[in-house]
Design a protein around this motif. Sequence first.
Motif, short mmCIF file in Angstrom:
data_model
loop_
_atom_site.label_atom_id
_atom_site.label_comp_id
_atom_site.label_asym_id
_atom_site.label_seq_id
_atom_site.Cartn_x
_atom_site.Cartn_y
_atom_site.Cartn_z
N LEU A 64 0.04 -0.41 3.50
CA LEU A 64 -0.52 0.79 2.88
C LEU A 64 0.30 1.19 1.66
N GLN A 109 -4.72 2.78 -0.98
CA GLN A 109 -5.32 1.48 -0.69
C GLN A 109 -4.28 0.57 -0.03
N ARG A 110 -4.74 -0.58 0.41
CA ARG A 110 -3.86 -1.52 1.10
C ARG A 110 -3.69 -2.82 0.32
#
Length: 383
Positions: free
Chosen positions: A239, A244-245
């Motif tokens: 993360l 966002q990842r």
Amino acid sequence: MFEYVRGHGSASRSDTARALSISAGAVTGIAAELIAAGLIREIEDPKRETTVRGRPPVALAIVPDSFHVIGIHLANERHSAILTDSIGTVLAETALDAHAPKRSVEELVDEISLLIADLLNVSGMTKTQISAIGIGFAGLIDHTTGTVSWSPLLTETDVKLANIVSEQTDTPVFIDNDANIVTLAELWFGDGRGKSNFAVMTVEHGVGMGLVLNNRLFRGARGMGLELGHTKVQIGGALCRCGQRGCLEAYLADYALIKEAAAVLDIAKLGVEKTAMEQLATASKSGDPSAQAIFDNANKYLVLGLANIVQLFDPDLIILSGERMRYSIPKDVHLRTEVNKLTLNKNACEIVAHAWDGSVWARGASALALTAATDYVTRESRQ
């Protein structure tokens, strides 16, 4: 012509004409206008010998006090600011501990006001003597409109920060991403001087990138490109602070390393990120295998980021910049070897590392202001 003379310290009319591919008459006419406006002056040419007879050879030089600007770098923990003259000489500098890691627009503007007030107090100037203010910090920033779409320093989004600060200071304000301002610092004052195409990769609390193409800073169609830290290196991965990842900075930035260290070391419990990074670096140098593994893994992602820059842009030079350069970064030659393994071009560009502090980032912000002020004052000289 003003920029050419400033970049070279001084220049004769003939050298200027040749360098800019314009006629000697055009140089004479423009020089007369700039001299009348108090922006440049004639000096004895330091590059030519004085003859016994005739007029001594003269060169053109910038009048340092023709205008002044302020450059401000806003950071996660400590802000920095400088006041310079028209050739970039630092006349005053100051710093201020950040109010909080994340704050409201009102709180951020208050911090900016404190920095400006301190610079004016130290320099003995008034705000009417300041032609422009440049501000750089992390986030998605539209330089053209002065809008902050998102920043890790702010609780709000889509903020017209340049207008807000300009109205409060009654001075033109220009803002940009911090990676762009450190790239400007390299272009004006550092290793990028004299390079037509080069890139800067910043590694600190976040990961950023700046790019100079054909001697100009490239920002993208909407001024928010080159977000290297938010390119994806693993789908559904770690993360990132952007929400966002799998972003590159989720594996490489300081906060990512500290988070990773939390499971095996006590340093992550310290409140100040810089102190935590120093503790992690000390543990690594002392032979702690967990700390060493954290830096080794981060360096793999560093090489990946550098390789992507080489593959996409093929620059003459990549400059690594930021506090991380003080800690565990491989030797320049080692980086180049590892980057070569991941690129089609097996003769990658030169890679250098600069451990710059906040004041140099502020110099980049001053270059942003100097560029804007120069455009204005030279245009006014021709009215």
